[in-house]
Enzyme design. Sequence first.
Site, mmCIF file in Angstrom:
data_model
loop_
_atom_site.group_PDB
_atom_site.id
_atom_site.type_symbol
_atom_site.label_atom_id
_atom_site.label_comp_id
_atom_site.label_asym_id
_atom_site.label_seq_id
_atom_site.Cartn_x
_atom_site.Cartn_y
_atom_site.Cartn_z
ATOM 1 N N HIS A 124 11.150 6.188 7.435
ATOM 2 C CA HIS A 124 11.670 6.274 6.071
ATOM 3 C C HIS A 124 13.182 6.489 6.155
ATOM 4 O O HIS A 124 13.701 6.953 7.165
ATOM 5 C CB HIS A 124 10.990 7.410 5.302
ATOM 6 C CG HIS A 124 9.616 7.073 4.841
ATOM 7 N ND1 HIS A 124 9.178 7.269 3.556
ATOM 8 C CD2 HIS A 124 8.554 6.543 5.502
ATOM 9 C CE1 HIS A 124 7.918 6.878 3.437
ATOM 10 N NE2 HIS A 124 7.521 6.433 4.609
ATOM 11 N N ASN A 153 10.090 3.600 2.327
ATOM 12 C CA ASN A 153 10.045 3.076 3.682
ATOM 13 C C ASN A 153 11.311 2.284 3.962
ATOM 14 O O ASN A 153 11.979 1.794 3.052
ATOM 15 C CB ASN A 153 8.850 2.135 3.815
ATOM 16 C CG ASN A 153 7.531 2.828 3.606
ATOM 17 O OD1 ASN A 153 7.042 3.532 4.473
ATOM 18 N ND2 ASN A 153 6.935 2.632 2.436
ATOM 19 N N HIS A 182 7.083 4.163 12.113
ATOM 20 C CA HIS A 182 7.039 4.038 10.648
ATOM 21 C C HIS A 182 8.158 4.929 10.110
ATOM 22 O O HIS A 182 8.003 6.145 10.005
ATOM 23 C CB HIS A 182 5.661 4.504 10.165
ATOM 24 C CG HIS A 182 5.445 4.425 8.697
ATOM 25 N ND1 HIS A 182 4.527 3.567 8.127
ATOM 26 C CD2 HIS A 182 5.998 5.103 7.664
ATOM 27 C CE1 HIS A 182 4.533 3.731 6.811
ATOM 28 N NE2 HIS A 182 5.419 4.663 6.505
ATOM 29 N N ARG A 199 0.847 -1.205 0.000
ATOM 30 C CA ARG A 199 0.000 0.000 0.000
ATOM 31 C C ARG A 199 0.878 1.249 0.000
ATOM 32 O O ARG A 199 1.049 1.904 -1.017
ATOM 33 C CB ARG A 199 -0.956 -0.004 1.207
ATOM 34 C CG ARG A 199 -2.106 1.004 1.090
ATOM 35 C CD ARG A 199 -1.740 2.429 1.446
ATOM 36 N NE ARG A 199 -1.255 2.584 2.809
ATOM 37 C CZ ARG A 199 -0.798 3.730 3.289
ATOM 38 N NH1 ARG A 199 -0.737 4.820 2.513
ATOM 39 N NH2 ARG A 199 -0.339 3.806 4.530
ATOM 40 N N ASP A 200 1.475 1.549 1.114
ATOM 41 C CA ASP A 200 2.286 2.758 1.215
ATOM 42 C C ASP A 200 3.458 2.711 0.246
ATOM 43 O O ASP A 200 3.878 3.739 -0.289
ATOM 44 C CB ASP A 200 2.790 2.909 2.654
ATOM 45 C CG ASP A 200 3.464 4.251 2.885
ATOM 46 O OD1 ASP A 200 3.001 5.249 2.323
ATOM 47 O OD2 ASP A 200 4.466 4.291 3.619
ATOM 48 N N CYS A 253 7.783 9.627 -0.719
ATOM 49 C CA CYS A 253 6.803 10.657 -0.390
ATOM 50 C C CYS A 253 6.782 11.674 -1.524
ATOM 51 O O CYS A 253 7.765 12.392 -1.716
ATOM 52 C CB CYS A 253 7.145 11.344 0.936
ATOM 53 S SG CYS A 253 6.044 12.720 1.316
#
Length: 296
Positions: free
Chosen positions: A207, A247, A205, A13-14, A238
């Site tokens: 990055h 990520n 979470h 997803r992300d 992003c």
Amino acid sequence: MDNQVTLVEVGLRDGLQNEKTPVFPAQRAEWFDALVAAGHRRIEAGSFVSPRWVPQMAGTDEVMSLIHKPAHVTAEVLVPNRKGLEAALQTSAEVMAVFTAASESFNRKNINCSIEESIERFRPVVEGAKASGRRVRGYVSCVVGCPYEGHIQPAQVAHVTQSLLALGVDEISLGDTIGVARPREIHALLDAIIPDTGTDILALHCHDTYGQAIANISAGLERGIRIFDSAVAGLGGCPYARGATGNVATEDVLYLLEGEGFATGVDLHKVAKLGASICSTLSRDNPSRTGRALTR
């Protein structure tokens, strides 16, 4: 010391939502099943956002219909509004996620509303999800830095966290969205939040824009955090932050955790093999150093 760590795999997803190469639902479902086979117990399967805004997430309902999910595996989906929730509730997803930021500017750029307005938008989503017996995860992005506002005060993140918990959110994922955090800043962030929440409902979470994600996860481990988001092959990025990479790679996190004596139930070698395959499919380099080392 509690040596059990939960990884939430967010690559599908992300991670995928910002990849340029289109990935169709059947392929996403195949990767979901491969992550299950590697031992993952929590996997983000996609999001119910408008395909006009995030084309890569089109067909998440189809993904959910194609996956083979054992009872011990939790499928998670992002739901931005009531319409998204209605679609998500037609699937077997057990966790619904909502997304806001600790930065007013980022929130307006990303979801076109203020932080307070986003919280109010989530009220019917959270209520509907809970009424249907689903758990709700709250993402808070830009918890250390914002591409528009710069440094974000920990107290602001704590305020947003408490607002989400007041709605009934079960878990908070704290996102260093543009990857600028360092361990001292992670400690300051957790200093502001843990006294009110404890550690059991918090996830980190991270990055890896500046190569600090693994160091920041180590800081989280020191403070008792036992839930971490990661993406196979470091997928993602992003779109609102210049130079922001994906990520933290699941392979790199697994290598750290194994070396430090933590148990995840996830097979590092299987994830590395899958990561290499995904990168080949997407015609992209593999940013995971562990992944590259294991699949040379």
